[in-house]
Design a protein around this motif. Structure first.
Motif, PDB file in Angstrom:
ATOM      1  N   LEU A 165       0.818  -1.214   0.000  1.00  0.00           N
ATOM      2  CA  LEU A 165       0.000   0.000   0.000  1.00  0.00           C
ATOM      3  C   LEU A 165       0.853   1.267   0.000  1.00  0.00           C
ATOM      4  O   LEU A 165       0.378   2.338  -0.395  1.00  0.00           O
ATOM      5  CB  LEU A 165      -0.917  -0.003   1.229  1.00  0.00           C
ATOM      6  N   LYS A 166       2.126   1.155   0.407  1.00  0.00           N
ATOM      7  CA  LYS A 166       3.023   2.309   0.364  1.00  0.00           C
ATOM      8  C   LYS A 166       3.772   2.411  -0.969  1.00  0.00           C
ATOM      9  O   LYS A 166       4.174   3.498  -1.373  1.00  0.00           O
ATOM     10  CB  LYS A 166       4.040   2.215   1.504  1.00  0.00           C
ATOM     11  N   THR A 167       3.949   1.283  -1.632  1.00  0.00           N
ATOM     12  CA  THR A 167       4.755   1.266  -2.852  1.00  0.00           C
ATOM     13  C   THR A 167       3.949   1.643  -4.084  1.00  0.00           C
ATOM     14  O   THR A 167       4.448   2.356  -4.971  1.00  0.00           O
ATOM     15  CB  THR A 167       5.390  -0.132  -3.040  1.00  0.00           C
ATOM     16  N   ILE A 168       2.721   1.167  -4.184  1.00  0.00           N
ATOM     17  CA  ILE A 168       1.923   1.431  -5.390  1.00  0.00           C
ATOM     18  C   ILE A 168       1.720   2.932  -5.627  1.00  0.00           C
ATOM     19  O   ILE A 168       1.815   3.389  -6.775  1.00  0.00           O
ATOM     20  CB  ILE A 168       0.576   0.678  -5.310  1.00  0.00           C
ATOM     21  N   ALA A 209       4.007  -2.516 -16.369  1.00  0.00           N
ATOM     22  CA  ALA A 209       4.022  -3.940 -16.047  1.00  0.00           C
ATOM     23  C   ALA A 209       4.193  -4.156 -14.548  1.00  0.00           C
ATOM     24  O   ALA A 209       3.512  -5.003 -13.945  1.00  0.00           O
ATOM     25  CB  ALA A 209       5.149  -4.630 -16.811  1.00  0.00           C
ATOM     26  N   ALA A 210       5.079  -3.397 -13.920  1.00  0.00           N
ATOM     27  CA  ALA A 210       5.233  -3.481 -12.462  1.00  0.00           C
ATOM     28  C   ALA A 210       3.976  -2.979 -11.754  1.00  0.00           C
ATOM     29  O   ALA A 210       3.549  -3.547 -10.733  1.00  0.00           O
ATOM     30  CB  ALA A 210       6.454  -2.670 -12.026  1.00  0.00           C
ATOM     31  N   TYR A 211       3.395  -1.926 -12.283  1.00  0.00           N
ATOM     32  CA  TYR A 211       2.154  -1.370 -11.738  1.00  0.00           C
ATOM     33  C   TYR A 211       1.045  -2.418 -11.795  1.00  0.00           C
ATOM     34  O   TYR A 211       0.292  -2.631 -10.825  1.00  0.00           O
ATOM     35  CB  TYR A 211       1.786  -0.133 -12.544  1.00  0.00           C
ATOM     36  N   ASN A 212       0.941  -3.117 -12.898  1.00  0.00           N
ATOM     37  CA  ASN A 212      -0.093  -4.133 -13.096  1.00  0.00           C
ATOM     38  C   ASN A 212       0.072  -5.289 -12.114  1.00  0.00           C
ATOM     39  O   ASN A 212      -0.917  -5.786 -11.543  1.00  0.00           O
ATOM     40  CB  ASN A 212      -0.017  -4.629 -14.541  1.00  0.00           C
ATOM     41  N   GLU A 213       1.308  -5.713 -11.877  1.00  0.00           N
ATOM     42  CA  GLU A 213       1.530  -6.816 -10.935  1.00  0.00           C
ATOM     43  C   GLU A 213       1.234  -6.390  -9.499  1.00  0.00           C
ATOM     44  O   GLU A 213       0.767  -7.203  -8.692  1.00  0.00           O
ATOM     45  CB  GLU A 213       2.969  -7.321 -11.060  1.00  0.00           C
ATOM     46  N   GLY A 214       1.502  -5.132  -9.181  1.00  0.00           N
ATOM     47  CA  GLY A 214       1.141  -4.641  -7.852  1.00  0.00           C
ATOM     48  C   GLY A 214      -0.358  -4.661  -7.632  1.00  0.00           C
ATOM     49  O   GLY A 214      -0.838  -5.000  -6.526  1.00  0.00           O
ATOM     50  N   GLN A 229      -7.380  -0.425   5.306  1.00  0.00           N
ATOM     51  CA  GLN A 229      -6.600  -0.900   4.178  1.00  0.00           C
ATOM     52  C   GLN A 229      -7.477  -1.111   2.943  1.00  0.00           C
ATOM     53  O   GLN A 229      -7.051  -0.831   1.816  1.00  0.00           O
ATOM     54  CB  GLN A 229      -5.892  -2.206   4.558  1.00  0.00           C
ATOM     55  N   CYS A 230      -8.688  -1.587   3.159  1.00  0.00           N
ATOM     56  CA  CYS A 230      -9.601  -1.759   2.022  1.00  0.00           C
ATOM     57  C   CYS A 230      -9.941  -0.418   1.388  1.00  0.00           C
ATOM     58  O   CYS A 230     -10.061  -0.310   0.152  1.00  0.00           O
ATOM     59  CB  CYS A 230     -10.892  -2.454   2.490  1.00  0.00           C
ATOM     60  N   LYS A 231     -10.073   0.597   2.198  1.00  0.00           N
ATOM     61  CA  LYS A 231     -10.395   1.916   1.662  1.00  0.00           C
ATOM     62  C   LYS A 231      -9.235   2.437   0.803  1.00  0.00           C
ATOM     63  O   LYS A 231      -9.449   2.985  -0.284  1.00  0.00           O
ATOM     64  CB  LYS A 231     -10.688   2.873   2.821  1.00  0.00           C
ATOM     65  N   GLU A 232      -8.018   2.265   1.297  1.00  0.00           N
ATOM     66  CA  GLU A 232      -6.853   2.680   0.509  1.00  0.00           C
ATOM     67  C   GLU A 232      -6.727   1.848  -0.769  1.00  0.00           C
ATOM     68  O   GLU A 232      -6.416   2.372  -1.842  1.00  0.00           O
ATOM     69  CB  GLU A 232      -5.579   2.543   1.349  1.00  0.00           C
ATOM     70  N   GLY A 233      -6.957   0.563  -0.647  1.00  0.00           N
ATOM     71  CA  GLY A 233      -6.853  -0.312  -1.809  1.00  0.00           C
ATOM     72  C   GLY A 233      -7.871   0.009  -2.873  1.00  0.00           C
ATOM     73  O   GLY A 233      -7.562  -0.040  -4.080  1.00  0.00           O
TER      74      GLY A 233
END
Length: 526
Positions: A165-168, A209-214, A229-233
């Motif tokens: 959630l911090k990397t995407i 491609a990295a974005y898609n895998e995340g 976490q669901c709200k952020e996701g």
């Protein structure tokens, strides 16, 4: 404005005088020519980033210095060169850029020299912003998203929920900066902006491609997350759908400018029912009334969405494989061309033509062109050692005229060194030049016919053993460094003491008679 300007030539000459090859190459890669940086200059700078004795901060500062130029061509090419090194150079380069507080301060850049300068200045400001964001992203996550391992066991697929959630969002920021370049096909009007667009195109494929895998990893963990976490996701997934639309438009521009359709991946969007399922799950966690949905239907929707995104990932992987294959074929073609050029150069040599450039083969070939002096056959020294000295001098002259000074010569003939065999030649010559003259047997009688028995006589040629040995040393050690010959074995000779008679000696006719002591003087040894 085509061709190198006088300023470019003067700047390159200044760096040549100071001996800075890196700064000179940076100058040549960022000239005023309206074309992309030349491949040979980019390849040299990439090689420099892999050398440990190259100062990476000096290389980066040289590029930053070129961005202070007032010409949009020089500034744009400096950004392109920097981007190229960030992608294909050693990781030390991007690490140094990430460690700096500021990189390119070009948010207010404007070239007022002409209409084209106004247009290109806009893209320079956008391009510099993306490079800054790329360096900042590396500083935050300590790796480059365009170079991470992908697949089921890739970096983005194996992250835990908190780190994911911090990397995407960091990928999203870098993706936004890239898509903000916002160029149309009719604006790609020169080689400079085309070179920048190609680098951005390749970055967009790897980055998405990295974005898609995340996102795939996020969806797989979504129904097990907490409410926050669901709200952020959910917010991350909505932004992902928006960026997928924008990347599709960016790839259409690439197709319009002539990029092969096989190099453009196919984007498969997840079904819209997935977004409804995610929203309903968050609403249920918040205590709101939602439609009743079974776990089976929810799992089916999630499986379909993950499958669609996985197909997109496979499309990106195929593009990467094609690019790697094309790069490999290009490298093989270049090596083949260099090999053919090398063979042509060797075939033009008049003395010998061989592909073996080792010191032993080169030396043997050079000696084979010398006059026919048989050094290693049974010696015939009937003319004495002076003839040997003359032959060796001729060999030395012809040998050094046909061969450049080089390293040691070893094992050139029959597994033996040149020096050992030449030394043996001298030894044989010494032995054959020594003539032992022994008289035949004589029948001795007494009385008046008696004669004293003389010792065997030894005849030497004019050149002594020491002189010949120095000739050997001079031949072997002058101009070219050879393997030192072994110690020449000494020939033991009985040296008779030198006698001196002060006056003639009168001998009696009868050897058995008495001799007066006054007739003979004592001998004096020297």
């Amino acid at each position: 404005m085509s061709g190198q300007s006088i300023t470019d030539r003067i700047t390159a000459a200044q760096h040549s005088v100071t001996g800075s090859a890196v700064s000179k190459t940076v100058c040549k890669a960022t000239t005023h020519e309206i074309m992309g940086p030349k491949k040979k200059h980019l390849d040299y700078l990439i090689h420099c980033t892999n050398e440990m004795n190259v100062n990476i901060p000096q290389l980066a500062d040289s590029l930053f210095e070129r961005t202070t130029n007032t010409s949009w061509v020089v500034v744009f090419k400096s950004l392109i060169t920097t981007h190229h090194l960030m992608v294909y150079g050693n990781e030390r380069f991007i690490q140094y850029l990430a460690s700096r507080n500021t990189l390119f301060n070009l948010s207010n850049f404007l070239d007022k020299s002409g209409l084209q300068g106004y247009d290109m200045s806009t893209f320079i400001r956008r391009y510099s912003r993306y490079l800054n964001e790329k360096a900042v992203s590396y500083r935050q996550v300590a790796f480059d998203f365009t170079k991470v391992k992908r697949g089921v066991d890739g970096v983005m697929r194996t992250m835990n929920t908190e780190k994911l959630l911090k990397t995407i969002p960091i990928i999203q920021n870098q993706m936004d900066a890239l898509l903000d370049f916002n160029v149309n096909a009719n604006e790609l009007t020169n080689g400079v902006i085309n070179a920048a667009f190609m680098l951005l195109f390749k970055d967009s494929i790897r980055l998405f491609a990295a974005y898609n895998e995340g996102i795939i990893n996020l969806l797989e963990k979504y129904f097990d997350m907490k409410k926050v976490q669901c709200k952020e996701g959910l917010d991350i997934y909505k932004k992902f759908l928006t960026r997928m639309t924008r990347i599709s438009e960016f790839l259409k521009v690439a197709e319009q400018v002539g990029i092969d359709r096989g190099d453009i991946p196919d984007l498969s969007q997840a079904p819209s029912s997935l977004l409804d399922a995610l929203e309903q799950h968050l609403a249920s966690l918040e205590g709101k009334k939602v439609k009743d949905s079974t776990a089976a239907s929810r799992a089916s929707t999630l499986s379909n969405a993950v499958s669609s995104l996985a197909n997109t990932g496979m499309s990106f992987t195929k593009v990467d494989e094609r690019e790697k294959q094309a790069a490999l074929e290009e490298e093989q073609a270049r090596l083949k061309a260099l090999k053919e050029q090398r063979l042509k150069e060797l075939s033009k040599r008049p003395s010998f033509a061989t592909t073996d450039t080792s010191p032993v083969s080169t030396t043997a070939a050079c000696i084979s062109t010398a006059p026919a002096i048989d050094l290693f056959s049974t010696p015939s020294c009937s003319n004495g050692a002076l003839k040997m000295e003359s032959d060796l001098f001729n060999l030395q002259t012809n040998f050094h005229s046909s061969m450049q000074p080089g390293p040691s010569v070893a094992t050139a003939w029959g597994g033996e060194t040149f020096c050992v065999r030449l030394s043996q030649r001298f030894i044989n010559c010494f032995r054959s030049d020594i003539h032992w003259n022994q008289p035949g047997e004589k029948k001795l009688t007494g009385g008046m016919n008696w004669q004293p028995k003389t010792a065997p006589s030894t005849t030497w040629n004019p050149v002594s053993m020491v002189q010949l040995y120095f000739i050997l040393i001079k031949l072997l050690c002058s101009k070219t460094h050879y393997v030192a010959p072994p110690q020449m074995p000494s020939m033991s000779m009985m040296t008779q003491p030198t006698m001196m008679y002060t006056q003639p000696v009168m001998r009696p006719s009868n050897p058995f008679g008495s001799v007066s002591s006054a007739q003979v003087q004592p001998l004096q040894s020297l």
